[in-house]
Design a protein around this motif. Structure first.
Motif, mmCIF file in Angstrom:
data_model
loop_
_atom_site.group_PDB
_atom_site.id
_atom_site.type_symbol
_atom_site.label_atom_id
_atom_site.label_comp_id
_atom_site.label_asym_id
_atom_site.label_seq_id
_atom_site.Cartn_x
_atom_site.Cartn_y
_atom_site.Cartn_z
ATOM 1 N N TYR A 163 -35.169 -34.818 51.410
ATOM 2 C CA TYR A 163 -36.097 -34.918 50.288
ATOM 3 C C TYR A 163 -37.024 -36.124 50.439
ATOM 4 N N ASP A 164 -36.513 -37.203 51.037
ATOM 5 C CA ASP A 164 -37.329 -38.407 51.177
ATOM 6 C C ASP A 164 -38.524 -38.209 52.112
ATOM 7 N N SER A 165 -38.551 -37.105 52.856
ATOM 8 C CA SER A 165 -39.675 -36.848 53.765
ATOM 9 C C SER A 165 -40.704 -35.896 53.161
ATOM 10 N N TRP A 166 -40.443 -35.384 51.959
ATOM 11 C CA TRP A 166 -41.322 -34.375 51.365
ATOM 12 C C TRP A 166 -42.733 -34.901 51.125
ATOM 13 N N ARG A 167 -42.856 -36.102 50.622
ATOM 14 C CA ARG A 167 -44.185 -36.587 50.227
ATOM 15 C C ARG A 167 -45.168 -36.527 51.390
ATOM 16 N N ALA A 168 -44.737 -37.001 52.555
ATOM 17 C CA ALA A 168 -45.634 -36.998 53.713
ATOM 18 C C ALA A 168 -46.026 -35.571 54.075
ATOM 19 N N GLY A 169 -45.073 -34.645 54.018
ATOM 20 C CA GLY A 169 -45.361 -33.254 54.331
ATOM 21 C C GLY A 169 -46.277 -32.609 53.315
ATOM 22 N N ALA A 182 -33.561 -26.384 47.283
ATOM 23 C CA ALA A 182 -32.138 -26.505 46.961
ATOM 24 C C ALA A 182 -31.623 -27.887 47.362
ATOM 25 N N PRO A 183 -30.718 -28.454 46.583
ATOM 26 C CA PRO A 183 -30.093 -29.717 46.992
ATOM 27 C C PRO A 183 -29.083 -29.455 48.105
ATOM 28 N N THR A 184 -28.708 -30.503 48.806
ATOM 29 C CA THR A 184 -27.685 -30.354 49.840
ATOM 30 C C THR A 184 -26.306 -30.410 49.206
ATOM 31 N N GLN A 185 -25.306 -29.925 49.937
ATOM 32 C CA GLN A 185 -23.943 -29.976 49.433
ATOM 33 C C GLN A 185 -23.468 -31.416 49.268
ATOM 34 N N ALA A 186 -24.098 -32.324 50.012
ATOM 35 C CA ALA A 186 -23.715 -33.727 49.919
ATOM 36 C C ALA A 186 -24.326 -34.412 48.692
ATOM 37 N N ASP A 187 -25.124 -33.661 47.918
ATOM 38 C CA ASP A 187 -25.798 -34.226 46.753
ATOM 39 C C ASP A 187 -25.428 -33.414 45.507
ATOM 40 N N PRO A 188 -24.206 -33.616 45.011
ATOM 41 C CA PRO A 188 -23.767 -32.830 43.844
ATOM 42 C C PRO A 188 -24.386 -33.301 42.530
ATOM 43 N N CYS A 243 -27.462 -33.134 41.443
ATOM 44 C CA CYS A 243 -28.627 -32.436 40.905
ATOM 45 C C CYS A 243 -28.527 -30.947 41.195
ATOM 46 N N ASP A 244 -29.302 -30.168 40.451
ATOM 47 C CA ASP A 244 -29.318 -28.711 40.605
ATOM 48 C C ASP A 244 -30.466 -28.234 41.468
ATOM 49 N N ALA A 245 -31.521 -29.046 41.581
ATOM 50 C CA ALA A 245 -32.673 -28.671 42.404
ATOM 51 C C ALA A 245 -33.480 -29.914 42.717
ATOM 52 N N ASN A 246 -34.152 -29.887 43.870
ATOM 53 C CA ASN A 246 -35.113 -30.928 44.225
ATOM 54 C C ASN A 246 -36.501 -30.461 43.812
ATOM 55 N N VAL A 247 -37.290 -31.370 43.240
ATOM 56 C CA VAL A 247 -38.610 -31.016 42.730
ATOM 57 C C VAL A 247 -39.623 -32.099 43.094
ATOM 58 N N MET A 248 -40.797 -31.673 43.541
ATOM 59 C CA MET A 248 -41.937 -32.581 43.638
ATOM 60 C C MET A 248 -43.117 -31.883 42.976
ATOM 61 N N MET A 249 -43.698 -32.544 41.989
ATOM 62 C CA MET A 249 -44.789 -31.950 41.231
ATOM 63 C C MET A 249 -46.094 -32.654 41.577
ATOM 64 N N LEU A 250 -47.181 -31.910 41.574
ATOM 65 C CA LEU A 250 -48.494 -32.503 41.782
ATOM 66 C C LEU A 250 -49.141 -32.802 40.432
ATOM 67 N N SER A 251 -49.846 -33.918 40.372
ATOM 68 C CA SER A 251 -50.575 -34.309 39.166
ATOM 69 C C SER A 251 -51.983 -34.684 39.575
ATOM 70 N N MET A 252 -52.970 -33.969 39.063
ATOM 71 C CA MET A 252 -54.373 -34.219 39.388
ATOM 72 C C MET A 252 -54.582 -34.242 40.902
ATOM 73 N N GLY A 253 -53.896 -33.322 41.593
ATOM 74 C CA GLY A 253 -54.105 -33.138 43.020
ATOM 75 C C GLY A 253 -53.293 -34.033 43.924
ATOM 76 N N LYS A 254 -52.414 -34.862 43.361
ATOM 77 C CA LYS A 254 -51.610 -35.776 44.174
ATOM 78 C C LYS A 254 -50.143 -35.704 43.748
ATOM 79 N N PRO A 255 -49.199 -36.058 44.653
ATOM 80 C CA PRO A 255 -47.780 -36.037 44.268
ATOM 81 C C PRO A 255 -47.507 -36.949 43.077
ATOM 82 N N HIS A 256 -46.818 -36.414 42.094
ATOM 83 C CA HIS A 256 -46.467 -37.176 40.893
ATOM 84 C C HIS A 256 -45.368 -38.170 41.255
#
Length: 372
Positions: free
Chosen positions: A216-222, A262-268, A270-283
Motif C-alpha cells: 500500500y505504501d507504494s500506491w501513491r507513486a503508481g 484488498a488488505p493482506t493477511q498480515a494486516d488484520p 482493516c477491511d480494505a485499502n483505499v486511496m481517494m483523489l481530491s481535485m485531481g490529486k491523491p487525498h
C-alpha cells in the motif's frame, strides 16, 4: 471591505467558516467573492486566506434554519486554486464536522446533557447529518482531548451520522442501475462501481491500475503516474451517473474517485485499502462524504468493494488510508439508517478578513476575460 470569519479544522481539512449574512453584506456574488477572499487564481493563493491545497481551500457558510426540525443549515464551497471558480456540487464530510461545534461555541445551540445533538442540513445535497458533540456536565470541555488519524493534535470529538444517505445527489444509490460497469479510458476497459451516498463516487480496482495490494505504501507513486487516465475515468463516470451531459462539463469535486484493494493477511486491522483523489490529486487521508459511499458500497452485493469485504461485515467498516485506518459505522434507528464516522474539530482563529473595495469588480473582469 471587512468580512467576519472563523478559521476551523474539521477532521483532516481546514476551512473558513462564514455566517451567510456576513457574506451578503459584501453585495457581491459568492462565485466572485470567495475566490478573491482565498487568493485565487494563484497556485500559492498568496494574496488570500486559502491554504493552496484541496483540503485547505474550503468554505462553510452557515444559515439559520427555516424549519424547526433542523438546528443549523450550511452550504459547502470548494474554492478553486489555479482557477477563480467555486464548486458547489457536493458536500465535504470533514468540513461538516465544524458545524456542530460552531453552533455550540456561538450559542446557536445550547449544550444539553453529556452529549449535545445538533441536527444539520447540508444545502448542497439536502442531506441531514446528525452531529453529536460531547458536552460533559452541559458544557464543552475546557481543553479538547479527542485524537483521530491524520491529525497530530487533539480536538473536540464530533460524531457525524448521515441520515439515509443513498441517492441524495443522483436519486439512486446505484445511479446506472448496476453494481459494476465498464468504462473505456486510455485505450483500456476498466471495471468500476458508481455509488451515490454522501457524495457520488466511482471506484476502481487497484489491481487494474497495476498497484500491488500487498504494498500500500507504494500506491501513491503508481497513482500519480496515471492521473490523466483516472481523470478520464472520473469524467466518463460523471456522464454515466447523470451528473453532466458531457465529459467536458464534469465538476472538479464530483464524482470523487476511489482506488480500492484488498488488505493482506498480515494486516488484520482493516477491511480494505483505499486511496481517494481530491481535485485531481491523491487525498492525504479520505474524503468523509466519500467514506459514506464506500460504506454502502461494501454492503451492496456485486460492487468492486463488496468483492473485497464480502458479506461478513458487522456494524463497522475499517478503511486504510494514507493517514491511517478510518472506521465508519452504520446504525439503524427504526426505519432510518445513519451511516457515519467520528471526527474531531477545533477553532483555530476568529478574525476579520480585509479586502480592497474594488476586489469584486477586479475578479469579475478577470473572469470575463478568461471566458472570452
Amino acid at each position: 471591505m471587512k468580512i467576519q470569519a472563523q478559521w476551523m479544522r474539521g477532521g483532516t481539512s481546514k476551512c473558513w467558516v462564514f455566517e451567510a449574512e456576513h457574506l451578503q453584506e459584501a453585495g457581491t456574488s459568492l462565485d466572485v467573492l470567495l475566490p478573491r477572499l482565498f487568493g485565487s487564481p494563484d497556485s500559492r493563493q498568496i494574496d488570500g486566506v486559502g491554504g493552496a491545497t484541496s483540503t485547505t481551500s474550503k468554505a462553510v457558510i452557515l444559515h439559520r434554519p427555516v424549519s424547526d426540525d433542523v438546528d443549523v443549515e450550511y452550504t459547502f464551497a470548494q474554492v478553486g486554486i489555479e482557477e477563480a471558480a467555486v464548486d458547489w456540487g457536493s458536500n465535504c464530510g470533514n468540513g461538516s464536522a465544524v458545524v456542530g461545534l460552531y453552533a455550540i461555541e456561538q450559542g446557536w445551540v445550547p449544550p444539553t446533557g453529556d452529549v449535545t445533538r445538533i441536527v444539520t442540513r447540508n444545502t448542497n445535497t439536502n442531506q441531514i447529518i446528525v452531529q453529536r458533540v460531547p458536552t460533559p456536565a452541559g458544557a464543552l470541555a475546557a481543553v479538547p482531548d479527542a485524537q483521530m488519524p491524520g491529525v497530530p493534535f487533539p480536538g473536540y470529538a464530533v460524531g457525524l451520522g448521515f441520515q439515509d444517505p443513498a441517492g441524495k445527489t443522483t436519486g439512486s444509490l446505484l445511479p446506472t442501475g448496476a453494481a459494476t460497469d465498464t468504462i473505456t479510458a486510455g485505450g483500456t476497459r476498466w471495471t468500476v462501481s458508481m455509488v451515490d451516498a454522501g457524495a457520488p463516487v466511482v471506484m476502481v480496482r487497484a489491481e487494474e491500475l497495476g498497484l500491488d495490494p500487498a504494498r500500500y505504501d507504494s500506491w501513491r507513486a503508481g497513482v500519480e503516474l496515471q492521473l490523466d487516465t483516472l481523470e478520464l475515468i472520473r469524467r466518463q463516470a460523471a456522464v454515466r451517473m447523470g451528473l453532466v451531459a458531457t465529459t467536458a462539463e464534469a465538476a472538479r469535486a464530483i464524482p470523487k474517485l476511489a482506488i480500492v484493494g484488498a488488505p493482506t493477511q498480515a494486516d488484520p486491522g482493516c477491511d480494505a485499502n483505499v486511496m481517494m483523489l481530491s481535485m485531481g490529486k491523491p487525498h492525504p487521508a479520505l474524503a468523509i462524504t466519500g467514506s459514506i459511499a464506500l460504506t454502502l458500497a461494501a454492503r451492496t452485493s456485486g460492487t468492486v468493494l463488496h468483492s473485497i469485504t464480502g458479506d461478513s461485515l458487522g456494524s463497522t467498516l475499517r478503511l486504510r488510508t494514507p493517514a491511517g485506518v478510518i472506521e465508519t459505522w452504520s446504525e439503524e434507528q427504526g426505519r432510518t439508517l445513519l451511516v457515519g464516522v467520528d471526527r474531531t474539530a477545533r477553532t483555530i482563529a476568529t478574525t476579520i478578513i480585509h479586502l480592497p473595495e474594488d476586489s469584486g469588480s477586479a475578479v469579475a473582469a478577470s473572469l470575463a476575460g478568461a471566458n472570452r
